[in-house]
Design an enzyme around this catalytic site. Structure first.
Site, PDB file in Angstrom:
ATOM      1  CD  GLU A   1      -2.939  -1.119   2.294  1.00  0.00           C
ATOM      2  OE1 GLU A   1      -4.129  -1.379   2.044  1.00  0.00           O
ATOM      3  OE2 GLU A   1      -2.535  -0.830   3.437  1.00  0.00           O
TER       4      GLU A   1
ATOM      5  CG  ASP B   1      -7.909  -5.576   4.492  1.00  0.00           C
ATOM      6  OD1 ASP B   1      -7.419  -5.774   5.621  1.00  0.00           O
ATOM      7  OD2 ASP B   1      -8.110  -4.449   4.028  1.00  0.00           O
TER       8      ASP B   1
ATOM      9  CD  GLU C   1     -10.445  -1.640   7.658  1.00  0.00           C
ATOM     10  OE1 GLU C   1     -10.164  -1.122   6.558  1.00  0.00           O
ATOM     11  OE2 GLU C   1      -9.623  -2.317   8.328  1.00  0.00           O
TER      12      GLU C   1
ATOM     13  CD1 TRP D   1      -7.094  -0.647  -3.157  1.00  0.00           C
ATOM     14  CD2 TRP D   1      -6.943   1.421  -3.988  1.00  0.00           C
ATOM     15  NE1 TRP D   1      -5.902  -0.117  -2.725  1.00  0.00           N
ATOM     16  CE2 TRP D   1      -5.779   1.154  -3.214  1.00  0.00           C
ATOM     17  CE3 TRP D   1      -7.060   2.664  -4.611  1.00  0.00           C
ATOM     18  CZ2 TRP D   1      -4.753   2.089  -3.049  1.00  0.00           C
ATOM     19  CZ3 TRP D   1      -6.046   3.601  -4.442  1.00  0.00           C
ATOM     20  CH2 TRP D   1      -4.908   3.310  -3.675  1.00  0.00           C
TER      21      TRP D   1
END
Length: 726
Positions: A302, A375, A403, A569
């Site tokens: 990232e 993730d 998250e 993404w």
């Protein structure tokens, strides 16, 4: 002066006793599971009759840790009795410490031994080190807090299965917490080292009570200046405060620090000047903090700098830092890596980069692997790296902060997620734990060190090393944003201590200490908790879908996002929906990610007709009219998943309302509001997602489905600039 202080203390205890006796007094959650709410009925009568006395003169060499262990017991026993301990009597139960040394060279295991010597009842608290006795004190209070009678506590030998039980804070020095949903950072770097917030001690108490022994204090997206002398002084103040609680401090290190704060022209790990800079920096840290834990590093992921910037491998980068630390500490190197220029399936990149390096990492390097290959999604298969690097020390990384699971809205108890991963069979042998064999065992029979491990679970792979959890603590009065998010902090510590514990047992013991000891109420609260993660997955990621959330804030549905700069993404990258079907083909006909698992493991996911449907669209692309178990089409089942989540959330709200008489009004109302918000969000996820899927497949809503109240354009237009954690 001392007499006056004693009078004040007695008055304070008396006042506390009056307050504690008030039924269902308002609570704000600050005390976490360490409330030690007064016992009632027979349990209270039994404790008062026992009139427990904690020995005032410690027989071992006195250390701050032993003093804390004794004081925690005294304070907890007094609270459990309503605020003041019964007066000692000749027949009082005596609690005696036998705690070895304070050198910290034991495994933190302990023995609780109730016994009667010449008609005198005694509970001996024994350990090979003082931290072990501290853990024993918390264990004893945890048993009493659930209503166990003092002398009925069984002879108990206990020890942590995993040596490193760590929290990773994604806290920035300016007070912002990345992916934090409980307010600002708890670390007041501005006032350190001169001023230590008392909250730091309460934080250490909470961690020690569940066996957490390591804390990374800053974000993995690290700032280089946190390695400067002024921050080392701040870190020293924290380390000194936490050391008596058995907690070592770690620091996220920015790989390019030699250039950013050291004045070098390169950060090449094989450059002698770079090696010398890191050696000097490590020496500087250890001069201030002799028990400094080491560095956590995020590299070449990232956009973060790393050894690959210089044509070096992850192993070469990690080993350079490991040499600087030497035997004093550990380098924890994150395996969460992916690059925009890498065209292979994002879930495959970590495996592709790290497996060729197996056996090349130094002995004091740990590779930290996320629970799943993507993730921290609501549901993922376990990471294939756990079955593919037998010659490397691997550590499990879990996300305690939510998250992708509602962001401190509603309820998502994550212990079942971690339990699934820990119990997952990798299908491949693991390297044998080379530590000395344990003498004590409370977690099942000892393993014959000469017996080969035919097929290791993830727990067996990581047990010689440990677990790390991305923390969910913040400046909110209740620490975690919602009261039920405290359970994830608690459950993480308990599973890192003993991965064979069940999610249900952990939920019940947490609920009994946090809300109520009523057995039926605790059972119902536990049932709500155990179902909660699945409900979130049903309305955010049904049937194995993943990564469908909004850009940046990661809050709410946005499956329509397909135009971000980096392909991985985009939600469209993961669901791949078109008029014909939906799902990511990871079989040999697709990305081939399934082949990263052992053949026996891959076989369970290879056939869309037999796969566990929770992972159907993770591994397979299927048609909208694909018939799944039960005979429904995929489209019908997808619609039903959203509907079942709504029904489940409504039933949970009704169940929580029925518990009103068991929970104090302040926390009951706060949780009820959280649940109402989650139901609203679930409906939004369903409506927006179904509107988008319809726009793709052109199919009518299945029979009986609730109409979609707004247009797809209206859902797309929603924005959330105020969303926390960005």
């Amino acid at each position: 002066m001392m007499r006056g202080r004693g009078l004040v203390n007695r008055l304070a205890i008396a006042i506390a006793a009056i307050l504690l006796a008030a039924p269902l007094r308002a609570e704000d959650g600050y005390a976490l599971w360490l409330r030690h709410a007064p016992l009632e009925g027979e349990a209270l009568a039994d404790l008062r009759a026992a009139a427990p006395v904690v020995m005032g003169d410690l027989t071992d060499p006195v250390s701050p840790t032993l003093v804390i262990a004794r004081d925690e017991l005294r304070r907890g026993l007094a609270a459990l009795q309503g605020g003041e301990s019964a007066a000692p009597r000749p027949d009082s139960v005596t609690l005696v410490f036998r705690c070895g040394t304070d050198k910290g060279d034991g495994d933190n295991g302990f023995l609780l031994l109730p016994m009667t010597i010449e008609n005198h009842r005694t509970i001996q608290i024994s350990a090979s080190d003082h931290v072990g006795c501290l853990y024993a004190s918390y264990k004893l209070l945890r048993e009493l807090g659930q209503g166990t009678r003092l002398m009925a506590i069984p002879r108990r030998v206990d020890y942590p299965v995993m040596p490193l039980r760590m929290l990773n804070h994604w806290d920035n020095p300016d007070g912002h917490v990345e992916r934090g949903y409980a307010g600002r950072s708890i670390f007041d770097w501005w006032h350190l080292p001169e001023k230590l917030d008392p909250r730091m001690i309460d934080y250490a108490r909470a961690n020690a009570s569940i066996g957490i022994n390591g804390v990374v204090v800053n974000n993995v997206n690290a700032k280089a200046f946190m390695l400067e002398a002024r921050y080392i002084a701040k870190l020293k103040r924290l380390a000194d405060a936490w050391r008596p609680y058995g907690i070592r401090v770690f620091l996220s290190a920015r790989f390019s620090a030699p250039m950013e704060i050291g004045g070098l022209a390169t950060a090449d790990p094989l450059d002698p000047a770079v090696e010398a800079w890191w050696q000097a920096k490590a020496d500087e840290i250890y001069a201030s903090i002799p028990d400094f834990g080491g560095f956590l590093v995020k590299a070449n992921s990232e956009g973060q700098p790393g050894p690959q910037d210089y044509g070096r491998s992850h192993a070469e980068g990690a080993n350079m830092l490991a040499a600087a630390l030497g035997e004093r500490g550990t380098v924890i190197w994150r395996a969460f890596v992916y690059k925009a220029e890498d065209s292979i399936d994002r879930t495959m990149q970590a495996y592709a980069e790290f497996v060729p390096l197996d056996g090349q990492f130094a002995d004091n390097v740990i590779v930290q692997v996320k629970n799943g290959p993507l993730d921290f999604q609501p549901r993922e298969p376990f990471h294939p790296l756990f079955g593919a690097m037998p010659n490397t020390r691997l550590m499990l990384e879990a996300q305690i902060t939510r998250e992708y699971l509602g962001q401190a809205t509603g309820m998502a108890y994550l212990a079942p997620t971690w339990e699934e991963v820990l119990k997952a069979n990798t299908g491949r042998p693991a390297a044998r734990d080379r530590r000395e064999p344990r003498i004590w065992s409370s977690h099942g029979p000892e393993v014959d060190p000469n017996e080969p491990i035919a097929s290791a679970t993830v727990a067996q792979v990581v047990a010689p090393v440990g677990m790390a959890g991305v923390a969910n603590t913040g400046s909110d009065r209740n620490w975690t944003g919602t009261h039920f998010d405290q359970a994830n902090w608690y459950a993480f510590g308990r599973l890192a201590w003993n991965p064979s514990l069940s999610s249900e047992d952990i939920a019940r013991e947490w609920a009994a200490q946090t809300f109520t000891r009523d057995p039926e109420a605790t059972r119902r609260i536990s049932a709500m908790m155990l179902a909660s993660r699945d409900l979130v997955a049903q309305y955010t990621a049904p049937l194995g879908l993943a990564h469908l959330m909004g850009t940046g804030h990661h809050y709410g549905p946005a499956p329509w996002v397909c135009d971000l700069e980096r392909p991985e993404w985009n939600p469209c990258y993961y669901h791949r929906a078109d008029k014909e079907g939906i799902g990511f083909d990871r079989t040999e006909n697709g990305s081939g990610a399934l082949a990263q698992y052992a053949p026996g493991v891959a076989a369970q996911w290879a056939d869309p007709a037999t796969i566990d449907e929770d992972y159907l669209l993770w591994f397979h692309r299927v048609r909208w009219d694909h018939r799944i178990k039960g005979g429904d089409t995929l489209w019908e089942r997808l619609s039903a998943e959203y509907a079942w989540a709504e029904i489940g959330l409504q039933a949970r709200m009704q169940g929580w309302e029925a518990l009103r008489g068991h929970i104090d009004p302040e926390r009951h109302a706060a949780v009820a509001a959280d649940m109402a918000r989650e139901l609203k969000d679930a409906r939004w996820w369903r409506d927006a997602s179904m509107a988008y899927w319809q726009s793709i497949n052109g199919l009518p809503l299945p029979a009986g489905a609730r109409p979609i109240p707004e247009s797809l354009e209206a859902y797309k237009a929603r924005s959330f600039p105020e969303a926390p954690g960005q």
